[in-house]
Design an enzyme around this catalytic site. Sequence first.
Site, PDB file in Angstrom:
ATOM      1  N   CYS A 123      -5.262   0.987  -1.264  1.00 18.80           N
ATOM      2  CA  CYS A 123      -5.873  -0.314  -0.996  1.00 18.80           C
ATOM      3  C   CYS A 123      -7.022  -0.584  -1.963  1.00 18.80           C
ATOM      4  O   CYS A 123      -7.266  -1.728  -2.334  1.00 18.80           O
ATOM      5  CB  CYS A 123      -6.348  -0.404   0.449  1.00 18.80           C
ATOM      6  SG  CYS A 123      -7.371   0.989   0.986  1.00 18.80           S
TER       7      CYS A 123
ATOM      8  N   ASN B 275       0.857  -1.195   0.000  1.00 23.62           N
ATOM      9  CA  ASN B 275       0.000   0.000   0.000  1.00 23.62           C
ATOM     10  C   ASN B 275       0.884   1.233   0.000  1.00 23.62           C
ATOM     11  O   ASN B 275       1.740   1.396   0.865  1.00 23.62           O
ATOM     12  CB  ASN B 275      -0.899  -0.004   1.243  1.00 23.62           C
ATOM     13  CG  ASN B 275      -1.996   1.037   1.163  1.00 23.62           C
ATOM     14  OD1 ASN B 275      -1.848   2.089   0.528  1.00 23.62           O
ATOM     15  ND2 ASN B 275      -3.102   0.760   1.814  1.00 23.62           N
TER      16      ASN B 275
ATOM     17  N   HIS C 100     -11.048   1.405   4.463  1.00 24.95           N
ATOM     18  CA  HIS C 100     -10.051   0.487   3.931  1.00 24.95           C
ATOM     19  C   HIS C 100     -10.735  -0.512   3.010  1.00 24.95           C
ATOM     20  O   HIS C 100     -11.864  -0.944   3.261  1.00 24.95           O
ATOM     21  CB  HIS C 100      -9.365  -0.231   5.096  1.00 24.95           C
ATOM     22  CG  HIS C 100      -8.300  -1.188   4.670  1.00 24.95           C
ATOM     23  ND1 HIS C 100      -7.175  -0.799   3.967  1.00 24.95           N
ATOM     24  CD2 HIS C 100      -8.192  -2.534   4.831  1.00 24.95           C
ATOM     25  CE1 HIS C 100      -6.426  -1.851   3.728  1.00 24.95           C
ATOM     26  NE2 HIS C 100      -7.019  -2.916   4.237  1.00 24.95           N
TER      27      HIS C 100
ATOM     28  N   ASP D  94      -5.386  -8.569   1.693  1.00 24.90           N
ATOM     29  CA  ASP D  94      -5.454  -7.296   2.433  1.00 24.90           C
ATOM     30  C   ASP D  94      -4.117  -6.587   2.268  1.00 24.90           C
ATOM     31  O   ASP D  94      -3.205  -6.744   3.088  1.00 24.90           O
ATOM     32  CB  ASP D  94      -5.757  -7.572   3.908  1.00 24.90           C
ATOM     33  CG  ASP D  94      -6.102  -6.310   4.675  1.00 24.90           C
ATOM     34  OD1 ASP D  94      -5.914  -5.211   4.126  1.00 24.90           O
ATOM     35  OD2 ASP D  94      -6.544  -6.414   5.830  1.00 24.90           O
TER      36      ASP D  94
END
Length: 1119
Positions: free
Chosen positions: A216, A211, A462, A479
């Site tokens: 994201c 990131n 997020h 993630d």
Amino acid sequence: MEDQIDVKLERTSPVEEKPPVPAEELHSVNDVEWITRKLIPILPDQEERACEIFQWDIKDWKALDKRMTGPEFEIGGYKWRILLFPQGNNVPEQVAVYLESAEPREQQDANWHICAQFALLMSNPNDPTVYVSHFAHHRFTVEEADWGFTRFTDIKKLEIPLDHRGLPLVDKGHTVITACVRVYNDPTGVLWHNFINYDSKAMTGYVGLKNQGATCYMNSLLQSLFFTNYFRKAVYDIPTADDEPSKSVSLALQRVFYQLATSNNSVGTTELTRSFGWNSLESFMQHDVQEFNRVLQDNLEGKMKGTAAEGAIQKLFVGKMKSYIKCINVDYESSRVENFYDIQLNVKGCKTLRDSFANYIDVETLDGENKYQAEGHGLQDARKGVIFETLPPVLHLQLKRFEYDIERDAMVKINDRHEFPLNVDLADFVAEGEEKQKAGPDGFKYTLHGVLVHSGDLHGGHYFALLKPERDGKWYKFDDDRVTIATMKEVLDENYGGGEPLENLTGMTVAMRQMNRHKRFTNAYMLVYIRDNAMDEVLKPLTPADTPEHLQRRLEDERIVLENKRKERDESLLYFSARVISDVDFAAHSGFDLFSPLLPNAGKTLKVRKLDTFATFREVVAKSYGRTEEQIRIWTLVKRQNDTVRTDLSIPDSDLNATMEFIKEKYGTRAQPDLKCYVEFIDQPSGSPNSKPAPFSNEVQNGSIMIFTKYYDPFSAKLEGVGKLYVQKTAKVGDIVPILNERKGFPANTPLKLFEEIKPTMIEPMKMKLTFHQSEIQGGDIIVFQKELTPKEANDLREQNAKASIPQYFDYIYNRVVVDFKPKNDEDGTLQTYSIELSKKSTYDQVAQKLSEKLGVDPLHIQFTSASSPSGLPKNTIRRATNLHLQEMLSPSYVHQAVSQNILYYEKLNISIVELESKRLVKVTWLGPTMKDESTHELLLLKTSTLSALVDALLQKVKLDPNGTQKLRTFGVFNGKPIKEYGPLDPISSIHDSLPIYVEQIPTDELDRKDDEQIIPCFHFQGDVSRTHSIPFRMVIKEGEPFSELKARIRARLGMNEKDFSKVKFILYQSTNKISALNDDDILSDAELGPGDAIGLDHIDKSGRSNRLGLEKAITIRG
């Protein structure tokens, strides 16, 4: 001690939950169901494996050792024991009790773990309702095999009654310790993981994306596209062999995809965003996934034309939908078929995905006052709606989680529960016809492939992705740089949104409520479904032959370079650098100190092996200067408190066998990574060519010191190093004058002036009659001398504006700076960059004067702009002030800062800067016959001017259309809508600096409109009506005109080409927040339009003129 311990193991698995017991009722530690429910209630969303208790009966507390382990017991298929410290563990006044895994550690792999929730209790042996307890949960690993409580209970209170019942925990040495353990299954492998040293590749076989700050949203989509293998292969098929990654989106995306497939570590996307044309700020701005997907695919689709990949995006993601109006009582239908790349589905008011599809194709009946004007049939009752004609192999469904709330007049996030299935048949939403028959009964069955999730609210949050890379494989959570296995509960239930109903919150702990709050704001935002009969083709694994050879070759070459750099880094741990300054360097030095540390070519830089001896180092240094070891002496250089660098000690022969690591530690400065030293060339005494000089320090016992001398010639403005002198501290300063004259070849009686160079801003004159000791001269100090000037010489130098004295020269070089003057308008090819030497003390006017000599203009016709750090781009205009100095111009700040870059931007003005600063610069956009014919102009007006003066100034720069109305309109725009029309007498001070101002000729049809014809505002948006962009405009609604004709007039007004215009979708946006699609046969003059109603044009923003609320701006990809 085993005869003092009774073991009792009670099993109750599974535990039967009982209704809550009144708080005042006493419970025993033997009441297993109540204790486990009270202390270790089943955690939501976890899968219990076993729940049991174990009791350790201790008969003689005082006989226990400092560290005791209880008997092993088994719960959930794992061995356990209680670890007890009766006298405390690092906290002497507290009993410490822990639960410890008793599994054999030497046989366990690095990822071995057990997840358990547990409670530890100590109770009175005769009355088990008297107890103290603590509870926790833990991931037991090889490194953390025990977990518990260092402060379990106070040792002093063990034999004191616990409450009014008068019973202690330890009764005559007897007590019971109970362990309640609930073991959980860990299907993902990461339950309660701290993720220290977590290896995504080793645990899952996949890697994530780094990131950059707020990327994201991009990472989640890129992972989804990467696992759409057909798309990945199409990207690989784009020819990029001759491209540069930072300038080619196609190549940069190929590199990201290849690294995701082959790397063992998370992959960076900086190169990709750089190819988009984004700066670092844009990487810290969060955007919408759907918008990013559309813009990226639009860019790639253009790159695929004429290549083997052409048509791949259309084949994968494009379906067709039909908008229609069908009369009920007559045989007439008006319809339009258009392509779609994704489908936006309502969440509000829809409980399931099928509800959303039903809502999407919901039919509206046009009757009563809202009847449809059917060509050749007059007003008719009709049904209006949309229906899908074909659905693509890969279906991107955008769930409308963000909507405009008319009551709040703001965008809000919809967190309502919205369920979506693992498998869905969408045949009910596809129109009957040839395409549906060709597809067959299973032609519209889809399986979920990806869930893109947003966690947060409107103002931030997020994104992450849940994806199933293989048809029959597992689900994974991507993630950013972390990849973990995901459960079906994580994929489906946890992303429906909504959280627990309010009535269920009362029985929750605070932690569980916080988790529920998190769940409420965490929900699916985009769903990816793959058609079952296309899945094998879409997910077909790529082979090495599918990857472009040049891509593999490039990345392999880069890998080798990185590997070599890593080896160099590892090797550097065995070496350090030595900066060596010699007498030769000092003689050539013309600045402060013995040398300039900032100049990399000052002296020599040697690579020194830490384990080499000082003798080896001295030999290397001597050879590098063409001398023998006996002809040099090596001194250490130190940085004094006043930031000057001077010699300190000569390294003695006694350290010849010491390692250089030891030498650096002993003589160097720990704050400096390298070793700085000075090499003195020694003149051998006559008659003893091989004699070796004795060790010498800056000040030996007999008072001798070594000082350095420099000579300054004011006539040539040159400074040079003369050499070293060895003097007695008791000698007078004047005693060295004959020596200095001799060294310079002056007559012995030539009068000299001597100064001590203390630091750059402190050059002090020396008194000849004082001793060196009285003058506070120490070893390593520098004395600068010059000839004493006659009055005529001093006067001549003064008239030449020369630096007549040593302090003047040092002041000059201290404040000397070379400034790069760059043209602010780099489009003007006649302007160039000038590098000019100035003093930091120069005033604004002096700086302008120097630059004006280069430009050949009046200094008052130059305006300066500061440069931002670290980009070096133009920042703020510098206002002229007579007391403003160059130092402040280079570092404009209330806090003094060192000048990091010496750049100023300049503009040549047509007027004096004095006049300019009494005026205001207004940026105005002129709109020509079409919106495409726009031009932006900067107008310099008196701050007291009116809009009339603004228009007059603009008319000098633009040409009115002779066929136009010659009537002008000036208006301001905010958030994509015109908010104010200005009159000629309005002052320009009423225009906010950030408000875009537009001037246009009022169109003929607007001036000539009939009394019964309305004017309707038109605005541009992308996807959502709140995401406005481009310039709004107005159109006349003509009586009885079908919308198809109004569209033609809109296209002419915009000046759009047919291809781009065909992609525009039109809506009627009403002030009641109602949105209706507009069809070609609609007649707006028949509609009841309110004052806030407008026509919306939905299309991709290619203008770069976003009108977002807040800080978000439109996504653009330029590479």
